[in-house]
Motif scaffolding. Structure first.
Motif, PDB file in Angstrom:
ATOM      1  N   ARG A   4       4.349  -7.343 -99.303  1.00 28.61           N
ATOM      2  CA  ARG A   4       3.808  -6.161 -99.991  1.00 28.61           C
ATOM      3  C   ARG A   4       4.194  -6.163-101.463  1.00 28.61           C
ATOM      4  O   ARG A   4       3.391  -5.809-102.319  1.00 28.61           O
ATOM      5  CB  ARG A   4       4.292  -4.877 -99.312  1.00 28.61           C
ATOM      6  CG  ARG A   4       3.564  -4.646 -98.009  1.00 28.61           C
ATOM      7  CD  ARG A   4       3.866  -3.377 -97.284  1.00 28.61           C
ATOM      8  NE  ARG A   4       4.558  -2.339 -97.986  1.00 28.61           N
ATOM      9  CZ  ARG A   4       5.285  -1.400 -97.397  1.00 28.61           C
ATOM     10  NH1 ARG A   4       5.430  -1.400 -96.090  1.00 28.61           N
ATOM     11  NH2 ARG A   4       5.883  -0.467 -98.109  1.00 28.61           N
ATOM     12  N   LEU A   5       5.413  -6.577-101.754  1.00 28.64           N
ATOM     13  CA  LEU A   5       5.865  -6.665-103.149  1.00 28.64           C
ATOM     14  C   LEU A   5       5.043  -7.712-103.896  1.00 28.64           C
ATOM     15  O   LEU A   5       4.606  -7.475-105.027  1.00 28.64           O
ATOM     16  CB  LEU A   5       7.348  -6.997-103.220  1.00 28.64           C
ATOM     17  CG  LEU A   5       7.921  -7.182-104.629  1.00 28.64           C
ATOM     18  CD1 LEU A   5       7.793  -5.887-105.436  1.00 28.64           C
ATOM     19  CD2 LEU A   5       9.365  -7.644-104.571  1.00 28.64           C
ATOM     20  N   LYS A   6       4.801  -8.853-103.266  1.00 23.91           N
ATOM     21  CA  LYS A   6       3.995  -9.903-103.893  1.00 23.91           C
ATOM     22  C   LYS A   6       2.573  -9.413-104.159  1.00 23.91           C
ATOM     23  O   LYS A   6       1.998  -9.661-105.218  1.00 23.91           O
ATOM     24  CB  LYS A   6       3.945 -11.150-103.015  1.00 23.91           C
ATOM     25  CG  LYS A   6       5.200 -11.964-103.042  1.00 23.91           C
ATOM     26  CD  LYS A   6       5.031 -13.201-102.155  1.00 23.91           C
ATOM     27  CE  LYS A   6       6.249 -14.054-102.141  1.00 23.91           C
ATOM     28  NZ  LYS A   6       6.086 -15.228-101.276  1.00 23.91           N
ATOM     29  N   LYS A   7       1.987  -8.715-103.185  1.00 24.15           N
ATOM     30  CA  LYS A   7       0.631  -8.183-103.353  1.00 24.15           C
ATOM     31  C   LYS A   7       0.595  -7.168-104.490  1.00 24.15           C
ATOM     32  O   LYS A   7      -0.317  -7.179-105.325  1.00 24.15           O
ATOM     33  CB  LYS A   7       0.158  -7.549-102.045  1.00 24.15           C
ATOM     34  CG  LYS A   7      -1.287  -7.159-102.041  1.00 24.15           C
ATOM     35  CD  LYS A   7      -1.722  -6.673-100.664  1.00 24.15           C
ATOM     36  CE  LYS A   7      -3.188  -6.320-100.670  1.00 24.15           C
ATOM     37  NZ  LYS A   7      -3.654  -5.887 -99.354  1.00 24.15           N
ATOM     38  N   LEU A   9       2.706  -6.959-107.085  1.00 26.56           N
ATOM     39  CA  LEU A   9       2.897  -7.675-108.350  1.00 26.56           C
ATOM     40  C   LEU A   9       1.632  -8.425-108.760  1.00 26.56           C
ATOM     41  O   LEU A   9       1.291  -8.470-109.945  1.00 26.56           O
ATOM     42  CB  LEU A   9       4.082  -8.636-108.254  1.00 26.56           C
ATOM     43  CG  LEU A   9       5.463  -7.988-108.217  1.00 26.56           C
ATOM     44  CD1 LEU A   9       6.538  -9.035-108.004  1.00 26.56           C
ATOM     45  CD2 LEU A   9       5.725  -7.190-109.480  1.00 26.56           C
ATOM     46  N   SER A  10       0.953  -9.004-107.795  1.00 24.32           N
ATOM     47  CA  SER A  10      -0.296  -9.703-108.085  1.00 24.32           C
ATOM     48  C   SER A  10      -1.321  -8.746-108.691  1.00 24.32           C
ATOM     49  O   SER A  10      -1.985  -9.078-109.679  1.00 24.32           O
ATOM     50  CB  SER A  10      -0.841 -10.339-106.806  1.00 24.32           C
ATOM     51  OG  SER A  10      -2.083 -10.948-107.065  1.00 24.32           O
ATOM     52  N   ARG A  11      -1.445  -7.568-108.106  1.00 21.59           N
ATOM     53  CA  ARG A  11      -2.384  -6.577-108.642  1.00 21.59           C
ATOM     54  C   ARG A  11      -1.975  -6.115-110.033  1.00 21.59           C
ATOM     55  O   ARG A  11      -2.816  -5.921-110.903  1.00 21.59           O
ATOM     56  CB  ARG A  11      -2.483  -5.379-107.709  1.00 21.59           C
ATOM     57  CG  ARG A  11      -3.271  -5.666-106.461  1.00 21.59           C
ATOM     58  CD  ARG A  11      -3.365  -4.446-105.595  1.00 21.59           C
ATOM     59  NE  ARG A  11      -4.220  -4.699-104.458  1.00 21.59           N
ATOM     60  CZ  ARG A  11      -4.304  -3.901-103.422  1.00 21.59           C
ATOM     61  NH1 ARG A  11      -3.594  -2.793-103.370  1.00 21.59           N
ATOM     62  NH2 ARG A  11      -5.107  -4.198-102.425  1.00 21.59           N
ATOM     63  N   GLU A  12      -0.685  -5.927-110.244  1.00 24.70           N
ATOM     64  CA  GLU A  12      -0.209  -5.491-111.561  1.00 24.70           C
ATOM     65  C   GLU A  12      -0.490  -6.551-112.628  1.00 24.70           C
ATOM     66  O   GLU A  12      -0.841  -6.221-113.763  1.00 24.70           O
ATOM     67  CB  GLU A  12       1.284  -5.154-111.517  1.00 24.70           C
ATOM     68  CG  GLU A  12       1.604  -3.887-110.752  1.00 24.70           C
ATOM     69  CD  GLU A  12       0.964  -2.650-111.349  1.00 24.70           C
ATOM     70  OE1 GLU A  12       1.047  -2.448-112.570  1.00 24.70           O
ATOM     71  OE2 GLU A  12       0.370  -1.866-110.588  1.00 24.70           O
ATOM     72  N   ILE A  13      -0.357  -7.808-112.271  1.00 20.54           N
ATOM     73  CA  ILE A  13      -0.658  -8.891-113.207  1.00 20.54           C
ATOM     74  C   ILE A  13      -2.147  -8.886-113.548  1.00 20.54           C
ATOM     75  O   ILE A  13      -2.531  -9.056-114.710  1.00 20.54           O
ATOM     76  CB  ILE A  13      -0.207 -10.251-112.631  1.00 20.54           C
ATOM     77  CG1 ILE A  13       1.320 -10.310-112.603  1.00 20.54           C
ATOM     78  CG2 ILE A  13      -0.783 -11.408-113.450  1.00 20.54           C
ATOM     79  CD1 ILE A  13       1.883 -11.449-111.769  1.00 20.54           C
ATOM     80  N   VAL A  14      -2.987  -8.675-112.551  1.00 26.93           N
ATOM     81  CA  VAL A  14      -4.436  -8.598-112.780  1.00 26.93           C
ATOM     82  C   VAL A  14      -4.759  -7.427-113.711  1.00 26.93           C
ATOM     83  O   VAL A  14      -5.580  -7.553-114.624  1.00 26.93           O
ATOM     84  CB  VAL A  14      -5.198  -8.486-111.440  1.00 26.93           C
ATOM     85  CG1 VAL A  14      -6.641  -8.078-111.649  1.00 26.93           C
ATOM     86  CG2 VAL A  14      -5.121  -9.805-110.693  1.00 26.93           C
ATOM     87  N   ILE A  15      -4.111  -6.286-113.491  1.00 28.32           N
ATOM     88  CA  ILE A  15      -4.345  -5.112-114.340  1.00 28.32           C
ATOM     89  C   ILE A  15      -3.910  -5.401-115.770  1.00 28.32           C
ATOM     90  O   ILE A  15      -4.599  -5.031-116.730  1.00 28.32           O
ATOM     91  CB  ILE A  15      -3.631  -3.878-113.764  1.00 28.32           C
ATOM     92  CG1 ILE A  15      -4.303  -3.465-112.447  1.00 28.32           C
ATOM     93  CG2 ILE A  15      -3.618  -2.724-114.772  1.00 28.32           C
ATOM     94  CD1 ILE A  15      -3.514  -2.480-111.615  1.00 28.32           C
ATOM     95  N   GLU A  16      -2.795  -6.083-115.925  1.00 25.44           N
ATOM     96  CA  GLU A  16      -2.313  -6.448-117.261  1.00 25.44           C
ATOM     97  C   GLU A  16      -3.327  -7.350-117.973  1.00 25.44           C
ATOM     98  O   GLU A  16      -3.653  -7.157-119.141  1.00 25.44           O
ATOM     99  CB  GLU A  16      -0.965  -7.164-117.125  1.00 25.44           C
ATOM    100  CG  GLU A  16      -0.241  -7.362-118.418  1.00 25.44           C
ATOM    101  CD  GLU A  16       0.355  -6.088-118.969  1.00 25.44           C
ATOM    102  OE1 GLU A  16       0.495  -6.011-120.200  1.00 25.44           O
ATOM    103  OE2 GLU A  16       0.679  -5.179-118.194  1.00 25.44           O
ATOM    104  N   TYR A  17      -3.829  -8.336-117.241  1.00 22.59           N
ATOM    105  CA  TYR A  17      -4.854  -9.239-117.773  1.00 22.59           C
ATOM    106  C   TYR A  17      -6.093  -8.455-118.200  1.00 22.59           C
ATOM    107  O   TYR A  17      -6.629  -8.649-119.286  1.00 22.59           O
ATOM    108  CB  TYR A  17      -5.194 -10.290-116.696  1.00 22.59           C
ATOM    109  CG  TYR A  17      -6.546 -10.928-116.816  1.00 22.59           C
ATOM    110  CD1 TYR A  17      -6.794 -11.911-117.772  1.00 22.59           C
ATOM    111  CD2 TYR A  17      -7.591 -10.561-115.970  1.00 22.59           C
ATOM    112  CE1 TYR A  17      -8.045 -12.496-117.882  1.00 22.59           C
ATOM    113  CE2 TYR A  17      -8.832 -11.143-116.070  1.00 22.59           C
ATOM    114  CZ  TYR A  17      -9.058 -12.108-117.026  1.00 22.59           C
ATOM    115  OH  TYR A  17     -10.299 -12.679-117.132  1.00 22.59           O
ATOM    116  N   LYS A  18      -6.555  -7.556-117.343  1.00 23.99           N
ATOM    117  CA  LYS A  18      -7.746  -6.765-117.648  1.00 23.99           C
ATOM    118  C   LYS A  18      -7.520  -5.871-118.860  1.00 23.99           C
ATOM    119  O   LYS A  18      -8.389  -5.755-119.727  1.00 23.99           O
ATOM    120  CB  LYS A  18      -8.151  -5.908-116.449  1.00 23.99           C
ATOM    121  CG  LYS A  18      -8.739  -6.688-115.313  1.00 23.99           C
ATOM    122  CD  LYS A  18      -9.075  -5.773-114.153  1.00 23.99           C
ATOM    123  CE  LYS A  18      -9.515  -6.527-112.938  1.00 23.99           C
ATOM    124  NZ  LYS A  18     -10.530  -7.530-113.163  1.00 23.99           N
TER     125      LYS A  18
END
Length: 149
Positions: A4-7, A9-18
């Motif tokens: 769940r933490l990995k998922k 963090l993955s979403r947060e990285i995508v949001i940062e990119y966007k």
């Protein structure tokens, strides 16, 4: 718990990119708008509003609109997300007077955002295709190495 933490963090990285990507696109339009008026300095408060809006839209894209610009295909839900997010940006631009309440500029801004979303969708789709080809080649190379042993 770890997955769940990995998922997350993955979403947060995508949001940062966007947020970074779309903030640059917002700035480009804003700078062009100012340059056409002969103004060669930008408002720092407007740029802060833009980055905060880009982050808010990024969260909406990922959590509410199924990450539409990185979807496998552009269906009705993804198109709705695209137009709603472009509408959000446009509404914020109008309310905060990024373009001086110019109806024409604000309408062009909306169209520009839809164009940007379509371009990003197509580029993400192309990148997935290239990555898939590279992974398939690596898999074939790996299979070939293991057959020789």
């Amino acid at each position: 718990m770890r997955n769940r933490l990995k998922k997350y963090l993955s979403r947060e990285i995508v949001i940062e990119y966007k947020a970074c990507l779309y903030f640059c696109c917002l700035l480009f339009f804003y700078f062009c708008y100012l340059a056409f008026q002969g103004i060669f300095s930008a408002s720092v408060p407007v740029m802060c509003e833009m980055i905060l809006t880009a982050y808010a839209a990024g969260y909406l894209q990922v959590y509410a609109f199924r990450n539409f610009d990185d979807a496998e295909r552009m269906g009705a839900a993804e198109a709705a997300g695209m137009f709603l997010c472009a509408g959000l940006y446009t509404a914020v631009a109008w309310i905060l007077s990024w373009f001086g309440h110019s109806k024409i500029t604000t309408a062009l801004f909306f169209l520009y955002l839809v164009f940007i979303y379509v371009c990003v969708y197509l580029l993400n789709k192309l990148k997935r295709r290239i990555d898939t080809e590279a992974l398939n080649k690596m898999l074939e190379d790996y299979k070939g190495v293991n057959r020789d042993e």
